[in-house]
Design a protein around this motif. Structure first.
Motif, short mmCIF file in Angstrom:
data_model
loop_
_atom_site.label_atom_id
_atom_site.label_comp_id
_atom_site.label_asym_id
_atom_site.label_seq_id
_atom_site.Cartn_x
_atom_site.Cartn_y
_atom_site.Cartn_z
N ARG A 121 -2.31 4.77 4.34
CA ARG A 121 -3.58 4.46 4.62
C ARG A 121 -4.62 5.58 4.10
O ARG A 121 -4.16 6.41 3.84
CB ARG A 121 -3.92 4.69 6.18
N GLY A 122 -5.86 5.07 4.09
CA GLY A 122 -6.92 6.08 3.30
C GLY A 122 -7.82 5.67 2.69
O GLY A 122 -8.35 4.33 2.88
N PRO A 177 -5.68 0.18 4.26
CA PRO A 177 -5.23 -1.24 3.43
C PRO A 177 -6.62 -2.16 3.85
O PRO A 177 -7.22 -2.17 4.56
CB PRO A 177 -4.25 -1.75 4.19
N ASP A 178 -6.44 -3.15 2.84
CA ASP A 178 -7.51 -4.30 3.00
C ASP A 178 -7.08 -5.29 3.85
O ASP A 178 -7.97 -5.95 4.44
CB ASP A 178 -7.57 -4.96 1.76
N THR A 211 -2.73 8.75 1.90
CA THR A 211 -1.26 8.65 1.50
C THR A 211 -1.19 7.04 0.59
O THR A 211 0.04 6.58 0.60
CB THR A 211 -0.51 8.39 2.56
N LEU A 212 -2.44 6.58 0.11
CA LEU A 212 -2.36 5.41 -0.54
C LEU A 212 -1.52 5.63 -1.84
O LEU A 212 -1.41 6.56 -2.59
CB LEU A 212 -3.74 5.24 -1.00
N ILE A 229 0.69 -1.29 0.09
CA ILE A 229 0.07 -0.14 0.05
C ILE A 229 0.83 1.21 -0.09
O ILE A 229 0.36 2.35 -0.47
CB ILE A 229 -0.81 0.02 1.07
N GLY A 230 2.13 1.29 0.48
CA GLY A 230 2.89 2.35 0.51
C GLY A 230 3.46 2.63 1.79
O GLY A 230 3.02 2.19 2.86
N ASN A 231 4.72 3.53 1.85
CA ASN A 231 5.27 3.78 3.30
C ASN A 231 5.13 5.28 3.20
O ASN A 231 6.36 5.96 3.71
CB ASN A 231 6.69 3.30 3.14
#
Length: 146
Positions: free
Chosen positions: A90-91, A106-107, A62-63, A53-55
């Motif tokens: 997240r978002g 995130p899922d 911030t996805l 999803i990203g850092n």
């Protein structure tokens, strides 16, 4: 751009009828239409796409692409206390806007902070990031699918 490399890999996944594919990548480029179209094509061909999803956390919004897509399982990172890692993005997705509602991502989450991993110099080292968590989820999905 590395898009052509990904398109070749995605075509291979489709041709070989892969069950699950992990992407420990992501970025803010939502306008790479050939890339996105191929991700959706994989999903249409029953390939489960799992992506970091990203850092860019801890803030909402911030996805990273492609994990922000509804067809992709977006994986976030947690620490060993079971709390969302501060770096984990997240978002809400924006793909359904303006007429939709968005989905919280995130899922799913997996350990993504201070995870022991192999060192290129030999031995082990500590790894952190959603790119570390994502393969764990893809591996679990592969076991479930087998």
């Amino acid at each position: 751009s590395f898009t052509s490399w990904f398109l070749d890999a995605f075509n291979y996944a489709i041709q070989t009828r892969m069950t699950i594919l992990n992407l420990s990548i992501g970025g803010p480029d939502y306008h790479d239409h050939p890339f996105l179209d191929k991700v959706w094509e994989m999903s249409a061909n029953n390939i489960i796409v799992v992506s970091a999803i990203g850092n860019d956390g801890p803030l909402w919004g911030t996805l990273n692409n492609p994990a922000d897509n509804a067809d992709v399982i977006g994986v976030g990172g947690i620490d060993y206390a079971g709390k969302m890692a501060s770096f984990s993005s997240r978002g809400m997705t924006t793909w359904e806007f303006p007429s939709g509602y968005g989905r919280v991502k995130p899922d799913i989450v997996a350990y993504g902070k201070d995870v022991p991993g192999a060192s290129i110099q030999g031995g082990c080292r500590s790894l952190s990031g959603t790119s570390v968590a994502s393969p764990v989820v893809a591996g679990a999905g592969g076991l479930l699918a087998s």
